[in-house]
Design an enzyme around this catalytic site. Sequence first.
Site, mmCIF file in Angstrom:
data_model
loop_
_atom_site.group_PDB
_atom_site.id
_atom_site.type_symbol
_atom_site.label_atom_id
_atom_site.label_comp_id
_atom_site.label_asym_id
_atom_site.label_seq_id
_atom_site.Cartn_x
_atom_site.Cartn_y
_atom_site.Cartn_z
ATOM 1 N N LYS A 33 0.839 -1.179 0.000
ATOM 2 C CA LYS A 33 0.000 0.000 0.000
ATOM 3 C C LYS A 33 0.884 1.242 0.000
ATOM 4 O O LYS A 33 1.891 1.281 0.721
ATOM 5 C CB LYS A 33 -0.894 0.005 1.242
ATOM 6 N N HIS A 64 -9.475 -8.332 -8.346
ATOM 7 C CA HIS A 64 -9.340 -7.858 -6.978
ATOM 8 C C HIS A 64 -9.821 -8.947 -6.027
ATOM 9 O O HIS A 64 -10.869 -9.556 -6.241
ATOM 10 C CB HIS A 64 -10.210 -6.611 -6.790
#
Lengths: 431, 431
Positions: free
Chosen positions: A220, A351
């Site tokens: 991230k 995803h």
Amino acid sequence: MTVTITAVDVHDVRFPTAAAGDGSDAINRGDYSATYVELRTDAPDGTFGAGFTFTNGRGNEITCAAARALAHHLLGKTLAEISAEPVAFWRSLTADVQLRWLGPEKGVIHMATGALVNAVWDLRAKVEDRPLWRLLAELPTDELVRSVDFHHITDAITPDEAAAILDKGLVGYEERLATLEREGFPSYTTSVGWLGYPDDKVRALTREAYAQGWRAMKMKVGGPIDDDVRRARIIREEIGPDALLMMDANQVWDVDEAIANMGRLAEVDPYWIEEPTHADDVLGHARIARAVSPIRVATGEVAANRVIFKQLLQAEAIGVMQIDACRVGGVNEVLSELLMAAKFGVPVCPHAGGVGLCEYVQHLAIFDYLRVGASLDGRMVEYVDHLHEHFVDPVRTREGRYLLPEQPGYSATMKPESIAAYSFPDGPVWR
Amino acid sequence: MTVTITAVDVHDVRFPTAAAGDGSDAINRGDYSATYVELRTDAPDGTFGAGFTFTNGRGNEITCAAARALAHHLLGKTLAEISAEPVAFWRSLTADVQLRWLGPEKGVIHMATGALVNAVWDLRAKVEDRPLWRLLAELPTDELVRSVDFHHITDAITPDEAAAILDKGLVGYEERLATLEREGFPSYTTSVGWLGYPDDKVRALTREAYAQGWRAMKMKVGGPIDDDVRRARIIREEIGPDALLMMDANQVWDVDEAIANMGRLAEVDPYWIEEPTHADDVLGHARIARAVSPIRVATGEVAANRVIFKQLLQAEAIGVMQIDACRVGGVNEVLSELLMAAKFGVPVCPHAGGVGLCEYVQHLAIFDYLRVGASLDGRMVEYVDHLHEHFVDPVRTREGRYLLPEQPGYSATMKPESIAAYSFPDGPVWR
């Protein structure tokens, strides 16, 4: 196929993940949750369809309310009726003359549609006694085409073009299936670099993942850029120059900020930058894609519907298309997205993570390889090792690859004891 | 400004309009409804803030659930705190780390945000004892700029550019105000051509509206094209060559279909085509705009947020921008949209109708004229003569023009007896 849907049970199931920092990124800090539905039927053996949409904790009661508001469109329907007129059924949910206003085809109402539509496909796959990927891959081209709502995407793909792609997908089918049976489906891991983790945990998790065989990892970004660069260097040090390092900004940057920050992060050779800016910003993604090339732009986990995906492809805004199994209106809409990706030559990397998303998307990626995209080049399914234990048919992986699901259905069925324990607000975990 | 919000009451209010065919178009057939909120305060005189989001009937309970899920961000806050840090307050709703997943910034969760944010502005205008348009128009430039969340739109407009527009809006202010006090704000009517109406009703309503002074009328299209052409000819016959005839397809067409159908309808000289295709299709609107010019493309009533509007402007996809007061996140987000429209030189013609939308948007259009767009050229507010009687401060019109609201607030307060009568499902109308 003569089974009739007799009831729609909706469960608000929440897992208390926020406290652990799992799943925390630039903009989310969630209690992974599911608006979980079971379609009861009149089948003598008690066969039911399971589906869910994933949410982030608070507000799961809102998607549950939406699933209940849509449920009347399923009651009393037989699987045969739904399968005979799949677009008519799909539109009964997405084009309801009153509920459509709440989207249209986006957000809460569309996520609830996804849960219900997926439950119908799970039911059908169970009735036909095969995993969903196999059910889809073995459907005749014309039935697959008839399952897609081409409304608002005919300027990108026509039914004839879709049929040509699916027919071509019959060539080499057995060979590709044998490859998957032998090797599984490639994946990557997101468990190493959440923003909530300190540097030493990032290093330890990266090292551990590498040792387990992972050669593609996602971190991230979107915190202070110096922190992002430092953490990226740690991961690159651990994985060496050849493994893939993906980055995910979870929409936190403005367009020019994304371009500038990727200029900094380019030193660690990122493979893709995911969600560099607001999910609705097709033109912004296109500008970023031109600016950061050869780093690929990836997005899709909160792309609202096929119309957004259509534009991302038309604008050459993405080099990787990340479909989600339950943000959009379920399997039918995902079919349209896979077909558009194939037409535009963009690889699909679904995803996953959250709760149950790995279980769902493995079927879609496998089907895509067998009948649509027909290639493993650049294809990987996200993998996060959270919460699989709550599913009756959890994902199985080996050395960074998903193994083919074998049980009938869409792998969406939750264990009854998990539903009971984690029901909100009355389950023992939440009381 | 020291008043504190002590409670958030949420009401599910529905009007049974579907049966009459009012408000029926190519894709909606609604019972006009409001997720209506009142912010209770500790003000000794009982002053409260009123706001709502408009829905189409079924599913209003879902937006009510969303308003309740967001309400904790308001409780215990003072008006002074909110006004001191308006973007921080706005983001507490739109960037809630768990609820954001349900949008982001779109659909149910964003509509509920709109209801709550608007209620805060209504409260503030009441506390400051002036109608909202006047409160906004008299705010210093820097406070208006500080009320806008520029996140994700800085590639289209910066705070400095916004300030320059608002400063320029101070020039000629008194003159423009005098114009509005004298003449009111121009509007157009949508009550003549709903798809549910037969030809003779369309003709009679058009004739009546023309006699009442309306010189701009909107019809619904998107049925069989021959029917659309026939009905368009009826209206054009009645209003003569000089009055404006607008058309609204409510998203029913695909891109190429829109271009073809507008080729047919061009014979009656339409002023604009509204929602020619899916609301999310920025690129599609841009293609249609190029193809149908000089007919203008108009859209916005279901544009999800400022990021969609930004792109419509960047792509030169619209010649008319139709903001909605409560689809997006309330006054703060509308400010960003008005500012972008001014920068790109596109006139704003707000969407109204439904229930209470006319009451809301008159304030926004007046403010836009006084401080932002600063012109009446091509500006008109939609007007539909439905359901105004349920509001404490209903719109007032004269010869096709809105008169300036005079009562304090955002004209959003519903009569207590209407709330009681139309509450769903327990009000007497629904029992």
